[in-house]
Design an enzyme around this catalytic site. Sequence first.
Site, short mmCIF file in Angstrom:
data_model
loop_
_atom_site.label_atom_id
_atom_site.label_comp_id
_atom_site.label_asym_id
_atom_site.label_seq_id
_atom_site.Cartn_x
_atom_site.Cartn_y
_atom_site.Cartn_z
N LEU A 256 0.86 -1.18 0.00
CA LEU A 256 0.00 0.00 0.00
C LEU A 256 0.89 1.23 0.00
CD1 LEU A 256 -2.64 -0.92 2.78
CD2 LEU A 256 -2.95 -1.08 0.30
N ASP A 257 0.44 2.32 -0.62
CA ASP A 257 1.19 3.57 -0.57
C ASP A 257 1.39 3.97 0.89
OD1 ASP A 257 1.08 3.62 -3.31
OD2 ASP A 257 -0.53 5.11 -3.41
N ARG A 258 2.44 4.74 1.13
CA ARG A 258 2.73 5.20 2.48
C ARG A 258 1.51 5.83 3.16
NH1 ARG A 258 7.48 7.51 4.84
NH2 ARG A 258 8.52 7.37 2.82
#
Length: 323
Positions: A134-136
């Site tokens: 997942l993106d940060r």
Amino acid sequence: MQTVARDEDGMRLDRWFATHFPQVTFGHLQKLLRSGQIRVDSGRVKANARLTAGQIVRVPPIEAAPVRAEGEINSKDAEFLRSIILYEDDELYVFNKPHGLASQGGSGTKRHMDGLLKSLPNKKGEAPRLVHRLDRDTSGCLVVAKTKAAAAHFGEVFSSRQARKIYWAVVWGNPHPKQGSISCFLAKQATTDGEQMVVVPQGTPGAQHSMSYYSTTDTAARRFAWVTLKPVTGRTHQLRVHMAQLHNPIMGDPRYFNIENWTPPDEISKGLHLHARRIRLPLRNGQVLDVSAPLPPHMQATFDVLGFNADRYDVQDQDPEQD
């Protein structure tokens, strides 16, 4: 040269590398791949390439990783990880990844899920393995395998699109139509502050097809909407780009929020309003796992301000075009 083991069949190359050479950062791995120093069966590959048992991976000379004593396992990291477990069995974890915590390391990123997982070794002393990312700044359901065999199975589940992923987002404006699909080609483009994805014509070098379904769950007048998103493909920043392409960018998106002269109201929380709400995937025993993650604090605060009730509505079982 190293041969891909039978229980590593289907594992992504970057996951395989993290297992065998944990001292190599993801950024360094990318450099080695771009320069051709790492090859699979003599061919150039990308970090997300799926390996097949028996393939030969050519690896350049790499300094050995420092031996980590058992006593160096960080008990605070282990306690933190246990506090965000949504589901656990003998083969996998599903974590509720917090907003702001990266999945993997990179330039200037010291604290990330991949590193924290070393504090939860399995019975063989091996660190759990990320199955997807997942993106940060995206919160929510993150699947992590406990063993190589589980990593290979769930890697295949994700690559073959058997995993059903559902996201919640708060966006600017109201989507028109209220539900539908977004399909376009995406490619990476260098910017002054790193790479980002852009919509490009089919046939553009490096372009990859992307597709998502969306459905408006609720609205706050005409200013904001709560949207349910269902990605079909899994491209970098896909949902963020797709909503910007629809002219309903996700609130708090520092890269893709494209409304000119926009000043966010004080009552809307800061931070990306994108949450991996739910994941449904087949287990190795034939059963189906279905897990949901509660909203992160900043999104819950925005929901409260806008009058969105997460307990009243939930995701639909059908994709928009099948309703």
